[in-house]
Write an enzyme that holds these catalytic residues in place. Structure first.
Site, short mmCIF file in Angstrom:
data_model
loop_
_atom_site.label_atom_id
_atom_site.label_comp_id
_atom_site.label_asym_id
_atom_site.label_seq_id
_atom_site.Cartn_x
_atom_site.Cartn_y
_atom_site.Cartn_z
N SER A 8 34.81 52.04 36.38
CA SER A 8 35.48 52.79 35.31
C SER A 8 35.22 54.30 35.38
O SER A 8 35.04 54.95 34.34
CB SER A 8 35.10 52.24 33.93
OG SER A 8 35.59 50.92 33.79
N GLU A 57 28.02 49.25 42.03
CA GLU A 57 29.11 48.96 41.11
C GLU A 57 28.70 47.87 40.13
O GLU A 57 28.82 46.67 40.44
CB GLU A 57 30.35 48.49 41.88
CG GLU A 57 30.92 49.53 42.81
CD GLU A 57 32.42 49.36 42.98
OE1 GLU A 57 33.15 50.33 42.75
OE2 GLU A 57 32.88 48.25 43.30
N ASN A 114 39.99 53.06 45.87
CA ASN A 114 40.17 51.63 46.16
C ASN A 114 41.41 51.16 45.39
O ASN A 114 41.34 50.90 44.20
CB ASN A 114 38.92 50.86 45.71
CG ASN A 114 39.07 49.36 45.91
OD1 ASN A 114 40.01 48.91 46.57
ND2 ASN A 114 38.15 48.59 45.35
N TRP A 115 42.53 51.08 46.11
CA TRP A 115 43.78 50.69 45.44
C TRP A 115 43.80 49.21 45.07
O TRP A 115 44.68 48.77 44.34
CB TRP A 115 44.97 50.98 46.38
CG TRP A 115 45.29 52.43 46.57
CD1 TRP A 115 44.68 53.50 45.97
CD2 TRP A 115 46.31 52.96 47.44
NE1 TRP A 115 45.27 54.68 46.42
CE2 TRP A 115 46.26 54.37 47.31
CE3 TRP A 115 47.25 52.39 48.29
CZ2 TRP A 115 47.14 55.20 48.02
CZ3 TRP A 115 48.11 53.23 49.00
CH2 TRP A 115 48.05 54.63 48.86
N LYS A 116 42.88 48.43 45.62
CA LYS A 116 42.89 46.97 45.41
C LYS A 116 44.28 46.43 45.80
O LYS A 116 44.89 46.96 46.72
CB LYS A 116 42.49 46.62 43.98
CG LYS A 116 41.19 47.31 43.58
CD LYS A 116 40.59 46.80 42.30
CE LYS A 116 39.29 47.55 42.02
NZ LYS A 116 38.55 47.03 40.91
N GLY A 155 38.50 52.71 41.31
CA GLY A 155 39.58 51.72 41.30
C GLY A 155 40.77 52.25 40.50
O GLY A 155 41.58 53.03 40.99
N GLY A 156 40.87 51.82 39.25
CA GLY A 156 42.03 52.11 38.40
C GLY A 156 42.49 53.57 38.44
O GLY A 156 43.67 53.85 38.67
N GLY A 201 36.71 48.01 35.94
CA GLY A 201 38.00 47.75 35.32
C GLY A 201 37.92 47.49 33.83
O GLY A 201 38.88 47.01 33.22
N GLU A 241 34.74 41.66 43.57
CA GLU A 241 35.91 40.76 43.48
C GLU A 241 35.93 39.81 44.68
O GLU A 241 36.35 38.66 44.56
CB GLU A 241 37.20 41.61 43.39
CG GLU A 241 37.32 42.23 42.00
CD GLU A 241 38.00 43.59 41.96
OE1 GLU A 241 38.71 43.96 42.90
OE2 GLU A 241 37.80 44.30 40.94
N HIS A 283 32.61 43.72 47.99
CA HIS A 283 33.07 44.10 46.64
C HIS A 283 32.90 42.90 45.71
O HIS A 283 33.07 41.74 46.13
CB HIS A 283 34.54 44.53 46.69
CG HIS A 283 34.99 45.16 45.42
ND1 HIS A 283 35.35 44.42 44.32
CD2 HIS A 283 35.11 46.47 45.05
CE1 HIS A 283 35.66 45.25 43.33
NE2 HIS A 283 35.53 46.50 43.75
P1 PGA Z 1 37.47 50.61 38.47
O1 PGA Z 1 37.13 49.81 39.84
O2 PGA Z 1 37.31 52.08 38.79
O3 PGA Z 1 38.86 50.22 38.13
O4 PGA Z 1 36.46 50.16 37.46
C1 PGA Z 1 36.10 50.22 40.70
C2 PGA Z 1 36.02 49.29 41.86
O5 PGA Z 1 36.19 48.07 41.69
O6 PGA Z 1 35.79 49.73 43.01
#
Ligand code: PGA
Length: 251
Positions: free
Chosen positions: A207, A162, A9-11, A228-229, A168, A93, A91
């Site tokens: 994470s 999640e 997930n590049w966001k 994500g990251g 993050g 976010e 998600h």
């Molecule tokens: P993260 O994000 O790996 O940076 O914690 C995961 C996500 O939001 O899908």
């Protein structure tokens, strides 16, 4: 045997090494037992489809309506048209920053299923809920909120657990904690969803890094990851993928 997925997930980011180099690296890795998926920002979907050498592409969201006056939204049919085959919905976010409601998320799921996209439904609790001991009830209510209209449609549905406090933050859930929560999620699926959905793949996100993937795979009872990251670096992302499939190969 459930399908396994590892999703990048590049966001609202691009990999620093560039899309072409990133996909070349992913494309050169042997694919075994789990599917690699990349979820770029909408406008890069065609490029990832074109350069992805068979890597599946997910949208990070999809519209909750078929078409019409919905400025800023992209429909599931359009996403399918440009080559996406999965769509992340709900998600945290989206829920927290853009105020996506459970009802909207249910409609996004229905739109995805109607248009040949596999929805990846994200659920998770914040720290306040975890500290108060309300995790099972909270996840159950997020699962219950997806309407039977959406769930009556055919096609696979994937669940991504999640925990918001782990996204993050560098603070991942332990494998044992994830396993306990996955059991809660399975029992909520059995209570609220049709039996054809009880065996949905459950991914973990929050994470995930090459350093903690071992514990999560060994003890978490999960079917893959939403990353994500660490997914912005192709080598780290592949190390996470290897952590999953290497363990499967030894099992
Ligand atoms: P993260 O994000 O790996 O940076 O914690 C995961 C996500 O939001 O899908």
């Amino acid at each position: 045997m459930r399908n396994r997925y590892v999703i990048a997930n590049w966001k609202m980011n691009l990999p620093p090494e560039g899309i072409g180099a990133y996909l070349d690296e992913l494309g050169s890795a042997p694919k075994r037992d789990a599917r690699l998926i990349v979820a770029p920002p909408f406008v890069y979907i065609p490029e990832v489809v074109r350069k992805g050498r068979g890597i599946a592409v997910a949208a990070q969201n999809c519209g909750d309506q078929k078409s019409g006056a919905f400025t800023g939204e992209v429909s599931a049919a359009m996403l399918h048209d440009v080559g996406a085959r999965f769509a992340i919905v709900g998600h945290s976010e989206r829920r927290n920053v853009y105020k996506d409601t459970d009802e909207m998320i249910g409609r996004r799921m229905a739109m995805a299923l109607e248009n040949g996209l596999t929805p990846v439904l994200c659920i998770g609790e914040d720290l306040r809920v975890r500290d108060a001991g309300g995790v099972a009830e909270h996840l159950s209510s997020q699962i219950r909120a997806v309407s039977s209209d959406a769930l009556g449609l055919s096609g696979e549905v994937v669940v991504a657990y999640e925990p918001i406090w782990a996204i993050g933050t560098g603070r991942n859930a332990s494998g044992a904690m994830v396993a306990e929560t996955v059991a809660d999620i399975r029992s909520a699926l059995q209570r609220h969803w049709p039996s054809s959905r009880w065996d949905a793949p459950i991914l973990y996100g929050g994470s995930v890094t090459p350093d903690n993937v071992g514990d999560l795979v060994a003890n978490g009872n999960i079917d893959g990851f939403l990353v994500g990251g660490a997914s912005l670096d192709s080598r780290k992302f592949l190390a996470i993928y290897d952590g999953l499939v290497g363990r499967l190969a030894r099992a």
